[in-house]
Design a protein around this motif. Structure first.
Motif, PDB file in Angstrom:
ATOM      1  N   ALA A 334       0.815  -1.211   0.000  1.00 54.41           N
ATOM      2  CA  ALA A 334       0.000   0.000   0.000  1.00 54.41           C
ATOM      3  C   ALA A 334       0.850   1.262   0.000  1.00 54.41           C
ATOM      4  O   ALA A 334       0.378   2.331  -0.414  1.00 54.41           O
ATOM      5  CB  ALA A 334      -0.922  -0.014   1.218  1.00 54.41           C
ATOM      6  N   TRP A 335       2.087   1.162   0.469  1.00 49.48           N
ATOM      7  CA  TRP A 335       2.922   2.352   0.560  1.00 49.48           C
ATOM      8  C   TRP A 335       3.671   2.670  -0.730  1.00 49.48           C
ATOM      9  O   TRP A 335       4.217   3.765  -0.869  1.00 49.48           O
ATOM     10  CB  TRP A 335       3.932   2.202   1.709  1.00 49.48           C
ATOM     11  N   ASP A 336       3.759   1.733  -1.635  1.00 49.81           N
ATOM     12  CA  ASP A 336       4.550   1.964  -2.848  1.00 49.81           C
ATOM     13  C   ASP A 336       4.042   3.149  -3.666  1.00 49.81           C
ATOM     14  O   ASP A 336       4.846   4.000  -4.085  1.00 49.81           O
ATOM     15  CB  ASP A 336       4.583   0.692  -3.695  1.00 49.81           C
ATOM     16  N   PRO A 337       2.732   3.282  -3.923  1.00 46.52           N
ATOM     17  CA  PRO A 337       2.279   4.462  -4.666  1.00 46.52           C
ATOM     18  C   PRO A 337       2.557   5.771  -3.934  1.00 46.52           C
ATOM     19  O   PRO A 337       2.864   6.787  -4.560  1.00 46.52           O
ATOM     20  CB  PRO A 337       0.772   4.227  -4.819  1.00 46.52           C
ATOM     21  N   VAL A 338       2.468   5.746  -2.613  1.00 47.60           N
ATOM     22  CA  VAL A 338       2.715   6.957  -1.825  1.00 47.60           C
ATOM     23  C   VAL A 338       4.183   7.364  -1.930  1.00 47.60           C
ATOM     24  O   VAL A 338       4.513   8.538  -2.174  1.00 47.60           O
ATOM     25  CB  VAL A 338       2.319   6.729  -0.353  1.00 47.60           C
ATOM     26  N   LEU A 339       5.071   6.405  -1.763  1.00 47.32           N
ATOM     27  CA  LEU A 339       6.500   6.706  -1.841  1.00 47.32           C
ATOM     28  C   LEU A 339       6.893   7.150  -3.248  1.00 47.32           C
ATOM     29  O   LEU A 339       7.741   8.041  -3.421  1.00 47.32           O
ATOM     30  CB  LEU A 339       7.304   5.478  -1.423  1.00 47.32           C
ATOM     31  N   LYS A 340       6.274   6.544  -4.243  1.00 44.65           N
ATOM     32  CA  LYS A 340       6.557   6.951  -5.624  1.00 44.65           C
ATOM     33  C   LYS A 340       6.136   8.396  -5.859  1.00 44.65           C
ATOM     34  O   LYS A 340       6.871   9.185  -6.476  1.00 44.65           O
ATOM     35  CB  LYS A 340       5.835   6.026  -6.588  1.00 44.65           C
ATOM     36  N   ALA A 341       4.962   8.778  -5.337  1.00 37.98           N
ATOM     37  CA  ALA A 341       4.490  10.155  -5.493  1.00 37.98           C
ATOM     38  C   ALA A 341       5.408  11.143  -4.785  1.00 37.98           C
ATOM     39  O   ALA A 341       5.674  12.244  -5.286  1.00 37.98           O
ATOM     40  CB  ALA A 341       3.066  10.274  -4.962  1.00 37.98           C
ATOM     41  N   LEU A 342       5.911  10.769  -3.626  1.00 41.22           N
ATOM     42  CA  LEU A 342       6.817  11.658  -2.903  1.00 41.22           C
ATOM     43  C   LEU A 342       8.140  11.833  -3.650  1.00 41.22           C
ATOM     44  O   LEU A 342       8.716  12.925  -3.663  1.00 41.22           O
ATOM     45  CB  LEU A 342       7.075  11.105  -1.499  1.00 41.22           C
ATOM     46  N   ASP A 378      -6.323   3.680   3.697  1.00 42.79           N
ATOM     47  CA  ASP A 378      -5.434   3.718   2.535  1.00 42.79           C
ATOM     48  C   ASP A 378      -4.425   4.850   2.712  1.00 42.79           C
ATOM     49  O   ASP A 378      -4.806   6.023   2.815  1.00 42.79           O
ATOM     50  CB  ASP A 378      -6.240   3.943   1.259  1.00 42.79           C
ATOM     51  N   PRO A 379      -3.119   4.541   2.765  1.00 43.66           N
ATOM     52  CA  PRO A 379      -2.117   5.602   2.933  1.00 43.66           C
ATOM     53  C   PRO A 379      -2.165   6.662   1.838  1.00 43.66           C
ATOM     54  O   PRO A 379      -1.726   7.794   2.058  1.00 43.66           O
ATOM     55  CB  PRO A 379      -0.789   4.840   2.903  1.00 43.66           C
ATOM     56  N   ALA A 380      -2.718   6.329   0.667  1.00 47.10           N
ATOM     57  CA  ALA A 380      -2.790   7.311  -0.415  1.00 47.10           C
ATOM     58  C   ALA A 380      -3.653   8.507  -0.045  1.00 47.10           C
ATOM     59  O   ALA A 380      -3.497   9.591  -0.620  1.00 47.10           O
ATOM     60  CB  ALA A 380      -3.334   6.647  -1.682  1.00 47.10           C
ATOM     61  N   ASP A 381      -4.557   8.353   0.922  1.00 49.43           N
ATOM     62  CA  ASP A 381      -5.384   9.478   1.365  1.00 49.43           C
ATOM     63  C   ASP A 381      -4.530  10.614   1.933  1.00 49.43           C
ATOM     64  O   ASP A 381      -4.946  11.773   1.922  1.00 49.43           O
ATOM     65  CB  ASP A 381      -6.381   9.018   2.426  1.00 49.43           C
ATOM     66  N   LEU A 382      -3.343  10.292   2.419  1.00 53.15           N
ATOM     67  CA  LEU A 382      -2.482  11.306   3.029  1.00 53.15           C
ATOM     68  C   LEU A 382      -1.905  12.270   1.998  1.00 53.15           C
ATOM     69  O   LEU A 382      -1.353  13.311   2.366  1.00 53.15           O
ATOM     70  CB  LEU A 382      -1.342  10.623   3.791  1.00 53.15           C
ATOM     71  N   LEU A 383      -1.998  11.928   0.731  1.00 60.00           N
ATOM     72  CA  LEU A 383      -1.485  12.809  -0.323  1.00 60.00           C
ATOM     73  C   LEU A 383      -2.489  13.888  -0.724  1.00 60.00           C
ATOM     74  O   LEU A 383      -2.163  14.759  -1.539  1.00 60.00           O
ATOM     75  CB  LEU A 383      -1.119  11.976  -1.557  1.00 60.00           C
ATOM     76  N   ASP A 384      -3.695  13.842  -0.145  1.00 61.09           N
ATOM     77  CA  ASP A 384      -4.750  14.789  -0.497  1.00 61.09           C
ATOM     78  C   ASP A 384      -4.429  16.153   0.098  1.00 61.09           C
ATOM     79  O   ASP A 384      -4.674  16.409   1.283  1.00 61.09           O
ATOM     80  CB  ASP A 384      -6.095  14.273   0.016  1.00 61.09           C
ATOM     81  N   THR A 385      -3.881  17.064  -0.736  1.00 59.91           N
ATOM     82  CA  THR A 385      -3.483  18.391  -0.239  1.00 59.91           C
ATOM     83  C   THR A 385      -4.672  19.311   0.001  1.00 59.91           C
ATOM     84  O   THR A 385      -4.535  20.321   0.698  1.00 59.91           O
ATOM     85  CB  THR A 385      -2.510  19.051  -1.228  1.00 59.91           C
ATOM     86  N   GLU A 386      -5.841  18.994  -0.578  1.00 55.03           N
ATOM     87  CA  GLU A 386      -7.028  19.801  -0.285  1.00 55.03           C
ATOM     88  C   GLU A 386      -7.544  19.505   1.125  1.00 55.03           C
ATOM     89  O   GLU A 386      -8.006  20.404   1.831  1.00 55.03           O
ATOM     90  CB  GLU A 386      -8.123  19.512  -1.318  1.00 55.03           C
ATOM     91  N   ARG A 387      -7.439  18.277   1.521  1.00 58.96           N
ATOM     92  CA  ARG A 387      -7.870  17.892   2.873  1.00 58.96           C
ATOM     93  C   ARG A 387      -6.810  18.237   3.907  1.00 58.96           C
ATOM     94  O   ARG A 387      -7.125  18.668   5.013  1.00 58.96           O
ATOM     95  CB  ARG A 387      -8.165  16.390   2.892  1.00 58.96           C
ATOM     96  N   PHE A 388      -5.562  18.042   3.543  1.00 61.60           N
ATOM     97  CA  PHE A 388      -4.450  18.333   4.452  1.00 61.60           C
ATOM     98  C   PHE A 388      -3.552  19.368   3.774  1.00 61.60           C
ATOM     99  O   PHE A 388      -2.561  19.021   3.124  1.00 61.60           O
ATOM    100  CB  PHE A 388      -3.662  17.062   4.773  1.00 61.60           C
TER     101      PHE A 388
END
Length: 768
Positions: A334-342, A378-388
């Protein structure tokens, strides 16, 4: 012999290239004493003094033996005895290592492996002169090169040993891993360990008030609190804990300098500068820099600053914390897409809130709890800059969801089901309590201190009054007194005892500020007890004696007056009889309290030196101690009252005239006064009245308080620090405390909530 010792000491000092002042600073022996020993004006040095000088001079076995022979403490050919307190220090080292090994396992630091904690050498403005840190000899004109202290978590003990002064400041922002670093330092410093090395002991310095107690006394108190056996007296009369601290056998690891109140950091730093022994201090950079600006850097201390985690660190750690959920590609998590985006973020652009937040081990740990250990997040929710939109909003989100996550899971390790909302309310109250008390230590015996002094006094007075009145009433009916005499007598006893105990309690806890602490002693009925001399014992005895005199006089006056009215003797005769009875009862009760307290003190003996306590264990030990005090104190007090009353009546009946003496007074007072003593004066009694009854009754805490705290510890919300709990991080504590002040109570109307807030503002003590 004195001149021989002085000549030998001077030779060894000059050989080491030290002045008398430098030797005094390193050994803790005064310059005046060293000068007197070298000139021969002081003779017969003590073993501890010679050992301190030998340690400071870093003498080898041969020179140490020669110095002891010159002092007359060792015959030629006799083996050199071990350094003083070596055995005590070895026992303490074993207890400390076992405790923090268990704590590291509980915190799951090694699961799957420790998060990387690295550091660099801190700014020169926060570091003392390198000539002082490196212990340069006087007259050495060569330039001292600064040490490169860059390192990582598994090198902290090695880094500390490279610093000749043995004094290190660890700086890092909130959540950067300072507390984990201190834990790892203690374990690595103890394995392997040279018997000559001091024992590293972690102290939460945020609980220290340097304006009220010296550093040495505070260290001794904290050591005794967590290891009660070290309250036993040593060969010199002082406690073993005092001996270890004074001799430098304890290496203080002072965690949380930044958690001290703003006005206390400057005096604390000044006191630390006057402390000559090695130490390790942790702090956030800004708070330490502010204290340095007001006074000076920590004397002879080097400083390091923790650095941020990198994306490579996250990529190596976070994917291993989730289960493999993709059968087609088991390596993808689940973390791979998040780390890739970062990683794909532009290097010249502003870092995303998530990238900023995940630079500290604390936030990575919270993120793992909320998103790695729960399949429905889903860790991908943490990438939501409108929410956070900001790092602060994202941090608040993680902190808000931490408790619901850990309390939503099925219980593990013996934990019990607990509603997340109720757990949040109770933990919020505890966090607010600690914030108001300005301490990180969640101690069961201080939970009631969050109430206003007037509330504590009233609850204690009413409780003890009810108990004494009930006992008096039951005994009255048991011995056959006619109705309604037991009710009338119980009413008088309850009102008088509540009033007297309330006044005495207020005087002790508010006026004299005498803390009611758990006893580090137990009563030994068989064998020879080891009596300790407590500094505040005299004040406690004096207050008890005066309380007994006042209660006895008041009760005797009422008994005499009621008897005169019942016999229709008239007002003047009633007043005379009441005064005579008041004098007799006052002398008897005051004397009985004095005798009972003294006997209990003679029977006290320290706990076993190998005893190390956790919060529940300390509570059990104190409950047993109080039970023994009750079983011993009640009959002793009753016998003294019964026998003493007969003697006093026989002696004073002639001068004072007729006296009304109740022969059942001994039986009644023995049980009732012992129970009143337990409830009002002992830590366990105050815990029972305030924390087990009053606070749960008013909804602030659950009924099973210790079980709830243990459950929170098992879930990772709290951590253990010896005999107390602490929140896993100060950031979590402050967040819960802030939320608690605005948290509505379910099921209440706005008007009821407003009244609740008013009652809370009245009942809870404001920040001091």
């Amino acid at each position: 012999m004195a001149n021989e010792f002085g000549d030998e000491l001077r030779r060894l000092r000059l050989k080491a290239g030290m002045t008398q002042e430098e030797l005094a600073e390193r050994s803790g022996v005064s310059v005046r004493t060293i000068r007197g020993l070298e000139t021969g004006t002081r003779s017969n040095p003590r073993m501890s003094t010679v050992e301190q000088l030998a340690d400071a001079l870093e003498l080898g076995p041969k020179d140490r033996e020669g110095l002891m022979i010159a002092a007359g403490l060792l015959d030629p050919g006799q083996p050199v005895p071990p350094a003083p307190h070596t055995e005590l220090a070895e026992q303490l080292a074993g207890l400390v290592a076992a405790r923090w090994q268990r704590e590291e396992e509980q915190r799951q630091v090694q699961d799957p492996f420790p998060l990387p904690v690295r550091w660099r050498t801190a700014s020169e403005t926060l570091t003392d002169h390198w000539d002082i840190i490196l212990r340069r000899r006087a007259g050495d004109t060569t330039r001292a090169d600064p040490l490169d202290l860059t390192g990582r978590l598994d090198q902290i003990a090695e880094t500390f040993r490279r610093i000749p002064s043995g004094r290190l400041v660890v700086l890092g922002k909130a959540g950067s891993g300072k507390t984990i670093l201190t834990l790892r330092f203690v374990l690595d410093y103890l394995t392997p360990r040279d018997p000559a090395d001091p024992v590293p002991v972690i102290f939460s310095i945020g609980a220290w008030n340097p304006t009220e107690i010296t550093l040495r006394d505070w260290l001794t108190d904290q050591l005794t609190r967590d290891h009660p056996g070290y309250a036993a007296p040593g060969p010199g009369g002082e406690s073993l804990a005092t001996a270890l601290v004074e001799s430098g056998r304890v290496l203080p690891v002072l965690d949380g300098f930044d958690e001290m109140a703003d006005g206390l950091r400057r005096p604390a730093l000044e006191a630390l500068n006057a402390f000559p022994h090695p130490l390790l201090l942790t702090s956030r950079p800004d708070e330490y820099a502010a204290a340095v600006a007001e006074t000076d850097v920590l004397t002879a201390a080097a400083a390091i600053e923790l650095t941020d985690l990198t994306l490579d660190d996250l990529a190596a750690y976070l994917p291993l914390t989730t289960r493999k959920t993709n059968p087609a590609n088991p390596d993808e998590g689940a973390w791979d897409p998040v780390l890739k985006a970062l990683r794909e973020q532009p290097a010249d652009g502003a870092a995303s809130p998530l990238a900023t937040v995940l630079t500290t081990p604390l936030m990575v740990s919270l993120t793992r709890t909320v998103y790695s250990d729960t399949p429905d997040h889903d860790p991908a929710d943490l990438l939501d800059t409108e929410r956070f939109g900001t790092p602060e909003e994202l941090e608040d989100h993680l902190l808000d969801n931490f408790l619901p996550t850990v309390y939503r899971h099925s219980p593990q390790h013996g934990s019990r089901d607990c509603d997340p909302d109720r757990a949040r309310r109770w933990l919020g109250y505890l966090a607010d309590h600690l914030t108001r008390q300005q301490t990180p230590d969640l101690a069961w015996w201080r939970l009631g201190n969050g109430l206003r002094p007037a509330t504590r006094t009233l609850v204690t007075a009413v409780s003890t009054g009810l108990v004494m009145g009930l006992v008096d009433c039951v005994v009255g009916f048991a011995i056959g007194l006619p109705f309604p005499v037991p009710f009338l007598d119980a009413t008088a006893v309850g009102l008088l005892s509540g009033l007297v105990i309330g006044i005495a309690y207020w005087f002790m806890t508010v006026v004299k500020n005498m803390p009611i602490m758990p006893s580090a002693m137990r009563l030994r009925i068989r064998g020879r007890p080891v009596t300790m001399h407590h500094g505040k014992m005299g004040a406690r005895h004096l207050i008890g004696l005066l309380g007994g005199l006042v209660f006895g006089f008041g009760y005797g006056f009422v008994v005499g007056l009621v008897y005169a009215v019942h016999s229709k003797a008239g007002l003047s005769a009633g007043l005379r009889l009441g005064l005579a009875d008041g004098v007799v009862f006052g002398l008897v009760f005051g004397g009985a309290i004095g005798v009972t307290f003294h006997l209990l003190d003679l029977m006290e003996t320290p706990l076993d030196i190998r005893s190390a306590v956790n919060p529940r264990r300390l509570l059990i030990v104190n409950r047993r101690a109080v039970t023994t005090q009750l079983l011993v104190g009640a009959p002793v007090f009753g016998v003294v009252v019964g026998v003493g009353g007969e003697i006093v009546v026989a002696l004073l009946e002639g001068p004072l005239g007729p006296i009304v003496w109740l022969r059942a007074a001994g039986l009644v007072s023995g049980v009732a006064c012992a129970l009143a003593y337990v409830l009002a004066v002992t830590a366990w009694g105050q815990w029972l009245v305030l924390s087990r009854i009053w606070l749960p009754l008013t909804g602030r805490l659950p009924w099973a308080v210790i079980t709830f705290l243990e459950d929170a510890y098992q879930r990772g919300v709290l951590r253990q620090a010896g005999a107390v709990y602490q929140f896993r991080h100060a950031r979590l504590q402050h967040h819960l405390a802030q939320a608690h002040r605005t948290l509505p109570t379910p099921g209440r109307t706005p008007r009821q909530r407003q009244r609740q807030r008013r009652r809370q503002a009245f009942n809870e003590a404001p920040p001091s």
